[in-house]
Design a protein around this motif. Sequence first.
Motif, PDB file in Angstrom:
ATOM      1  N   ALA A  72       0.830  -1.204   0.000  1.00 36.86           N
ATOM      2  CA  ALA A  72       0.000   0.000   0.000  1.00 36.86           C
ATOM      3  C   ALA A  72       0.868   1.259   0.000  1.00 36.86           C
ATOM      4  O   ALA A  72       0.513   2.270  -0.619  1.00 36.86           O
ATOM      5  CB  ALA A  72      -0.939  -0.004   1.200  1.00 36.86           C
ATOM      6  N   GLU A  83       1.723   2.206  -3.529  1.00 35.65           N
ATOM      7  CA  GLU A  83       0.607   2.836  -4.251  1.00 35.65           C
ATOM      8  C   GLU A  83       0.350   4.256  -3.759  1.00 35.65           C
ATOM      9  O   GLU A  83       0.158   5.161  -4.564  1.00 35.65           O
ATOM     10  CB  GLU A  83      -0.655   1.988  -4.145  1.00 35.65           C
ATOM     11  CG  GLU A  83      -0.527   0.744  -4.972  1.00 35.65           C
ATOM     12  CD  GLU A  83      -1.844   0.160  -5.419  1.00 35.65           C
ATOM     13  OE1 GLU A  83      -2.919   0.546  -4.910  1.00 35.65           O
ATOM     14  OE2 GLU A  83      -1.787  -0.702  -6.306  1.00 35.65           O
ATOM     15  N   THR A  84       0.336   4.453  -2.450  1.00 41.37           N
ATOM     16  CA  THR A  84       0.116   5.814  -1.960  1.00 41.37           C
ATOM     17  C   THR A  84       1.298   6.705  -2.319  1.00 41.37           C
ATOM     18  O   THR A  84       1.118   7.885  -2.629  1.00 41.37           O
ATOM     19  CB  THR A  84      -0.156   5.847  -0.442  1.00 41.37           C
ATOM     20  OG1 THR A  84       0.930   5.252   0.252  1.00 41.37           O
ATOM     21  CG2 THR A  84      -1.449   5.137  -0.097  1.00 41.37           C
ATOM     22  N   GLU A 140       0.754   7.857  -5.789  1.00 42.56           N
ATOM     23  CA  GLU A 140      -0.271   8.900  -5.844  1.00 42.56           C
ATOM     24  C   GLU A 140       0.271  10.244  -5.363  1.00 42.56           C
ATOM     25  O   GLU A 140      -0.064  11.290  -5.919  1.00 42.56           O
ATOM     26  CB  GLU A 140      -1.505   8.470  -5.058  1.00 42.56           C
ATOM     27  CG  GLU A 140      -2.218   7.309  -5.755  1.00 42.56           C
ATOM     28  CD  GLU A 140      -3.421   6.749  -5.014  1.00 42.56           C
ATOM     29  OE1 GLU A 140      -3.655   7.136  -3.840  1.00 42.56           O
ATOM     30  OE2 GLU A 140      -4.135   5.920  -5.617  1.00 42.56           O
ATOM     31  N   SER A 170      -4.549   9.053  -9.325  1.00 43.21           N
ATOM     32  CA  SER A 170      -5.001   7.817  -8.703  1.00 43.21           C
ATOM     33  C   SER A 170      -4.237   6.644  -9.304  1.00 43.21           C
ATOM     34  O   SER A 170      -3.900   6.649 -10.493  1.00 43.21           O
ATOM     35  CB  SER A 170      -6.500   7.631  -8.947  1.00 43.21           C
ATOM     36  OG  SER A 170      -6.889   6.319  -8.608  1.00 43.21           O
ATOM     37  N   SER A 171      -4.011   5.619  -8.500  1.00 38.16           N
ATOM     38  CA  SER A 171      -3.346   4.407  -9.017  1.00 38.16           C
ATOM     39  C   SER A 171      -4.259   3.626  -9.954  1.00 38.16           C
ATOM     40  O   SER A 171      -3.839   2.622 -10.534  1.00 38.16           O
ATOM     41  CB  SER A 171      -2.863   3.527  -7.864  1.00 38.16           C
ATOM     42  OG  SER A 171      -3.941   3.141  -7.050  1.00 38.16           O
TER      43      SER A 171
END
Length: 128
Positions: A20, A23-24, A27, A33-34
């Motif tokens: 995670a 992904e963040t 971003e 956005s992913s």
Amino acid sequence: MNSEKTIKICGKDVIMRYCAGAETGYEILSGKSSDVFVPTVAEHDENGKPIKFDPPKAMTDDYIKLATAAIIAAYDFRSDEHHTVEPPVTTKEILFSASPDEITAMIQAVVELRTKWYAIPLTVPESE
């Protein structure tokens, strides 16, 4: 499951971790956005089941930022409140000193790690 892989960038061993945090991190780096990495449904059958997909909208820049975020995530994971572990390469080195082969390997690695993390079934054999 968080998967990791070590690759060579600028002649250095660099760890990538997909989680995670990657992904963040993407971003934050991109301001997007992913979801750009997800194919979109282009057509449904008469029962509403998706039958045709458009490829993800991600560009090369998106994959480089995602891979960079995966590198940062790997080293952040290894850090604690008393000791920060820095990646052995900087974003500047990746963008301006990495070879085309290293960039390709970095993108392939992050796609592989993302596929494992999401447990996406293969549609094409790994050998291809």
